[in-house]
Design a protein around this motif. Structure first.
Motif, PDB file in Angstrom:
ATOM      1  N   GLU A  31      -1.472 -10.392  17.515  1.00 45.55           N
ATOM      2  CA  GLU A  31      -0.292 -11.248  17.628  1.00 45.55           C
ATOM      3  C   GLU A  31      -0.185 -12.222  16.459  1.00 45.55           C
ATOM      4  N   GLU A  32      -1.321 -12.779  16.040  1.00 43.00           N
ATOM      5  CA  GLU A  32      -1.315 -13.690  14.892  1.00 43.00           C
ATOM      6  C   GLU A  32      -0.988 -12.950  13.609  1.00 43.00           C
ATOM      7  N   MET A  33      -1.532 -11.763  13.439  1.00 42.09           N
ATOM      8  CA  MET A  33      -1.231 -10.973  12.247  1.00 42.09           C
ATOM      9  C   MET A  33       0.260 -10.659  12.165  1.00 42.09           C
ATOM     10  N   ILE A  34       0.845 -10.286  13.289  1.00 42.56           N
ATOM     11  CA  ILE A  34       2.271  -9.941  13.302  1.00 42.56           C
ATOM     12  C   ILE A  34       3.129 -11.171  13.006  1.00 42.56           C
ATOM     13  N   ARG A  35       2.825 -12.271  13.683  1.00 45.01           N
ATOM     14  CA  ARG A  35       3.625 -13.480  13.469  1.00 45.01           C
ATOM     15  C   ARG A  35       3.511 -13.977  12.029  1.00 45.01           C
ATOM     16  N   GLN A  36       2.284 -14.058  11.530  1.00 45.01           N
ATOM     17  CA  GLN A  36       2.108 -14.587  10.180  1.00 45.01           C
ATOM     18  C   GLN A  36       2.645 -13.635   9.114  1.00 45.01           C
ATOM     19  N   GLY A  37       2.474 -12.342   9.323  1.00 48.80           N
ATOM     20  CA  GLY A  37       3.027 -11.389   8.371  1.00 48.80           C
ATOM     21  C   GLY A  37       4.542 -11.434   8.342  1.00 48.80           C
ATOM     22  N   THR A  38       5.152 -11.504   9.515  1.00 50.52           N
ATOM     23  CA  THR A  38       6.613 -11.586   9.594  1.00 50.52           C
ATOM     24  C   THR A  38       7.130 -12.837   8.892  1.00 50.52           C
ATOM     25  N   ASP A  65      -8.006   1.834  15.064  1.00 53.03           N
ATOM     26  CA  ASP A  65      -7.287   1.480  16.289  1.00 53.03           C
ATOM     27  C   ASP A  65      -6.866   0.011  16.283  1.00 53.03           C
ATOM     28  N   VAL A  66      -7.696  -0.836  15.695  1.00 51.60           N
ATOM     29  CA  VAL A  66      -7.342  -2.253  15.601  1.00 51.60           C
ATOM     30  C   VAL A  66      -6.169  -2.431  14.630  1.00 51.60           C
ATOM     31  N   TYR A  67      -6.219  -1.749  13.498  1.00 51.90           N
ATOM     32  CA  TYR A  67      -5.083  -1.796  12.574  1.00 51.90           C
ATOM     33  C   TYR A  67      -3.804  -1.342  13.280  1.00 51.90           C
ATOM     34  N   GLY A  68      -3.937  -0.334  14.119  1.00 47.86           N
ATOM     35  CA  GLY A  68      -2.766   0.213  14.788  1.00 47.86           C
ATOM     36  C   GLY A  68      -2.084  -0.756  15.724  1.00 47.86           C
ATOM     37  N   GLU A  69      -2.775  -1.827  16.108  1.00 52.13           N
ATOM     38  CA  GLU A  69      -2.179  -2.815  16.998  1.00 52.13           C
ATOM     39  C   GLU A  69      -1.191  -3.730  16.280  1.00 52.13           C
ATOM     40  N   PHE A  70      -1.267  -3.801  14.946  1.00 53.74           N
ATOM     41  CA  PHE A  70      -0.327  -4.686  14.242  1.00 53.74           C
ATOM     42  C   PHE A  70       0.432  -4.023  13.100  1.00 53.74           C
ATOM     43  N   LEU A  71      -0.033  -2.899  12.586  1.00 47.21           N
ATOM     44  CA  LEU A  71       0.636  -2.297  11.430  1.00 47.21           C
ATOM     45  C   LEU A  71       2.092  -1.917  11.688  1.00 47.21           C
ATOM     46  N   PRO A  72       2.436  -1.254  12.799  1.00 52.20           N
ATOM     47  CA  PRO A  72       3.845  -0.882  12.986  1.00 52.20           C
ATOM     48  C   PRO A  72       4.786  -2.081  12.958  1.00 52.20           C
ATOM     49  N   ALA A  73       4.397  -3.170  13.595  1.00 53.98           N
ATOM     50  CA  ALA A  73       5.258  -4.359  13.601  1.00 53.98           C
ATOM     51  C   ALA A  73       5.380  -4.963  12.209  1.00 53.98           C
ATOM     52  N   LEU A  74       4.289  -4.961  11.443  1.00 53.49           N
ATOM     53  CA  LEU A  74       4.380  -5.474  10.077  1.00 53.49           C
ATOM     54  C   LEU A  74       5.267  -4.575   9.221  1.00 53.49           C
ATOM     55  N   ALA A  75       5.146  -3.267   9.402  1.00 49.69           N
ATOM     56  CA  ALA A  75       6.001  -2.352   8.645  1.00 49.69           C
ATOM     57  C   ALA A  75       7.470  -2.529   9.022  1.00 49.69           C
ATOM     58  N   ASP A  76       7.740  -2.910  10.267  1.00 52.11           N
ATOM     59  CA  ASP A  76       9.122  -3.127  10.700  1.00 52.11           C
ATOM     60  C   ASP A  76       9.789  -4.286   9.977  1.00 52.11           C
ATOM     61  N   THR A  77       8.999  -5.159   9.336  1.00 54.13           N
ATOM     62  CA  THR A  77       9.593  -6.243   8.550  1.00 54.13           C
ATOM     63  C   THR A  77      10.267  -5.715   7.289  1.00 54.13           C
ATOM     64  N   GLY A  78       9.959  -4.483   6.910  1.00 57.31           N
ATOM     65  CA  GLY A  78      10.462  -3.917   5.667  1.00 57.31           C
ATOM     66  C   GLY A  78       9.517  -4.067   4.506  1.00 57.31           C
ATOM     67  N   GLY A 303       7.756   5.116   0.104  1.00 56.49           N
ATOM     68  CA  GLY A 303       8.575   4.649   1.222  1.00 56.49           C
ATOM     69  C   GLY A 303       7.865   4.778   2.551  1.00 56.49           C
ATOM     70  N   ARG A 304       8.270   3.931   3.502  1.00 58.61           N
ATOM     71  CA  ARG A 304       7.591   3.908   4.789  1.00 58.61           C
ATOM     72  C   ARG A 304       7.705   5.245   5.525  1.00 58.61           C
ATOM     73  N   ASP A 305       8.828   5.931   5.388  1.00 58.52           N
ATOM     74  CA  ASP A 305       9.015   7.167   6.135  1.00 58.52           C
ATOM     75  C   ASP A 305       7.991   8.232   5.799  1.00 58.52           C
ATOM     76  N   ALA A 306       7.358   8.105   4.616  1.00 61.44           N
ATOM     77  CA  ALA A 306       6.334   9.068   4.214  1.00 61.44           C
ATOM     78  C   ALA A 306       4.926   8.608   4.598  1.00 61.44           C
ATOM     79  N   THR A 307       4.823   7.501   5.331  1.00 59.45           N
ATOM     80  CA  THR A 307       3.520   7.041   5.815  1.00 59.45           C
ATOM     81  C   THR A 307       3.325   7.489   7.263  1.00 59.45           C
ATOM     82  N   ALA A 308       2.169   7.201   7.829  1.00 62.53           N
ATOM     83  CA  ALA A 308       1.909   7.496   9.238  1.00 62.53           C
ATOM     84  C   ALA A 308       1.850   6.205  10.071  1.00 62.53           C
ATOM     85  N   ILE A 309       2.473   5.163   9.568  1.00 63.04           N
ATOM     86  CA  ILE A 309       2.506   3.896  10.296  1.00 63.04           C
ATOM     87  C   ILE A 309       3.638   3.934  11.321  1.00 63.04           C
TER      88      ILE A 309
END
Length: 309
Positions: A31-38, A65-78, A303-309
Motif C-alpha cells: 500500500e505504501e509503495m503504491i501510494r508513494q509511487g503514484t 509474489d511480493v513485487y506482484g502486490e504493487f507492480l500492476p498499480a504502479l504500472a497503471d500510473t503510466g 511499452g507496458r503492453d509488451a511486459t507481463a505486469i
C-alpha cells in the motif's frame, strides 16, 4: 552523449540500504509503495525504480509474489517501471533476476561491476531499532562484496534482454564504463543506452562534481552520441547532483532509496517531496520535465503492453 530538452526524473522508491527505523516515510508495504509511487509520478517522475520488501518487517526480498502486490498499480500510473536486478548485496543472482524475469519490464537496472558496498555508518546513530534485523544488516555490509562478474552481467543481458527489456546501466566508478564498453563491443548492448552514474557510495567513486565531469568525458570517448546520461549522488549531495547532471545535459534520479532527507536536518515526508523539488530545480534551469511517454520514446522502450505486469 545524446541531449534533449526533456529531462527524465527517475524515482527510486525504497531500495535495500535504508531501514525502517531511519524514516517513517520509507515505504515497504504494498500500500505504501503504491501510494508513494503514484504521488511521485504526479509530482513529475517518468520512471519508477523498484525494489521489494517484506510487508511485515521491511526486510528487502527478491520474491516476485511480493513485487506482484504493487507492480500492476504502479504500472497503471503510466510510468515506466524499472525493476532492480541488483536486489541487495546478500542476494544470489538467480534471486536478483527473479522478479524481472517474471514481469519482463520495459527497463531494468544492471550493475556494471563488483565492488565493496559499505552502508554501515548509520548503525551508530540509533540506540533502538524498529526491527531486530536492521542493525546487523547495516553493520554486516562492511564485510560484503557486491558481486557482479562479467559472466553474471552477460547472463543478465542475454536472459532478460531476450524479452525486450532495456537496461539502466549503473556505473559506480570509471572502470564500470569500460566494462560496459566491453559488452557493447561484443554486440550485447542495444543503443541508445541509459547510463546511470552513481556517486557517494562508500566503495564507489566519491560525490565530487569533478568526478561527474570525468565520467562524462570518458563516456563520451567510449560511446559518443549513443547514450543518455543520468546521474545521482547518495545522501546529502542528492540535490546538488540533480543540478550538476542537468547542467551536463543529463537526466536525474531522486528517491528515498538514495537519500532520506529533503534538506539538511529535515527528513523528506515522501518520495514525491524529492521529485517535486527536483522538478522545481530543473524548471528553474530551463529544462522541461519528461513525461513517461517521452521517456519511452527517448529510450526506445517496448511499452507496458509488451511486459507481463
Amino acid at each position: 552523449m545524446k541531449k534533449t530538452p526533456n529531462t527524465i526524473i527517475s524515482c527510486a522508491l525504497t531500495g535495500s540500504v535504508h531501514t525502517p527505523t531511519m524514516s517513517e516515510a520509507l515505504p515497504y508495504t504494498p500500500e505504501e509503495m503504491i501510494r508513494q509511487g503514484t504521488d511521485a509520478v504526479a509530482a513529475g517522475s517518468a520512471i519508477l525504480h523498484v525494489h521489494a520488501r517484506d510487508k511485515k518487517t521491511g526486510l528487502p526480498t527478491p520474491d516476485p509474489d511480493v513485487y506482484g502486490e504493487f507492480l500492476p498499480a504502479l504500472a497503471d500510473t503510466g510510468a515506466v517501471i524499472n525493476i532492480t536486478t541488483g536486489g541487495s548485496t546478500r542476494m544470489a543472482l538467480d534471486d536478483r533476476l527473479a522478479a524481472a524475469l517474471r514481469f519482463r519490464p520495459e527497463l531494468a537496472s544492471l550493475n556494471m561491476g563488483s565492488m565493496n558496498f559499505d552502508f554501515s555508518a548509520p548503525a551508530a546513530r540509533y540506540k533502538e531499532w524498529k526491527f531486530e534485523w536492521e542493525y546487523d544488516w547495516l553493520v554486516g555490509s562492511q564485510d560484503l562484496v557486491f558481486v557482479n562478474t562479467f559472466r553474471q552481467i552477460k547472463h543478465t543481458l542475454t536472459e532478460l534482454g531476450a524479452h525486450g527489456t532495456r537496461f539502466e546501466f549503473e556505473c559506480y566508478d570509471v572502470g564500470h564504463l569500460y566494462t560496459l564498453a566491453h559488452f557493447v563491443d561484443q554486440g550485447l548492448v542495444r543503443t541508445p543506452m541509459l547510463i546511470q552514474c552513481i556517486f557517494g557510495v562508500r566503495g564507489g567513486i566519491g560525490a565530487d562534481q569533478e568526478n561527474l565531469s570525468h565520467m562524462v568525458t570518458i563516456a563520451d570517448k567510449l560511446f559518443g552520441d549513443t547514450y543518455y546520461l543520468s546521474a545521482f549522488a547518495a545522501g546529502r549531495h542528492q540535490m546538488d547532483f540533480v543540478t550538476a547532471s542537468a547542467l551536463h545535459g543529463g537526466h536525474v534520479r531522486v528517491g528515498l532509496e538514495d537519500n532520506l532527507y529533503i534538506r539538511r536536518g529535515e527528513l523528506a515526508e515522501s518520495n514525491a517531496d524529492q521529485v517535486a523539488k527536483a522538478a522545481r530545480l530543473l524548471t528553474e534551469l530551463g529544462r522541461e520535465i519528461a513525461t513517461p511517454d517521452q521517456a519511452r520514446d527517448l529510450l526506445q522502450l517496448k511499452g507496458r503492453d509488451a511486459t507481463a505486469i
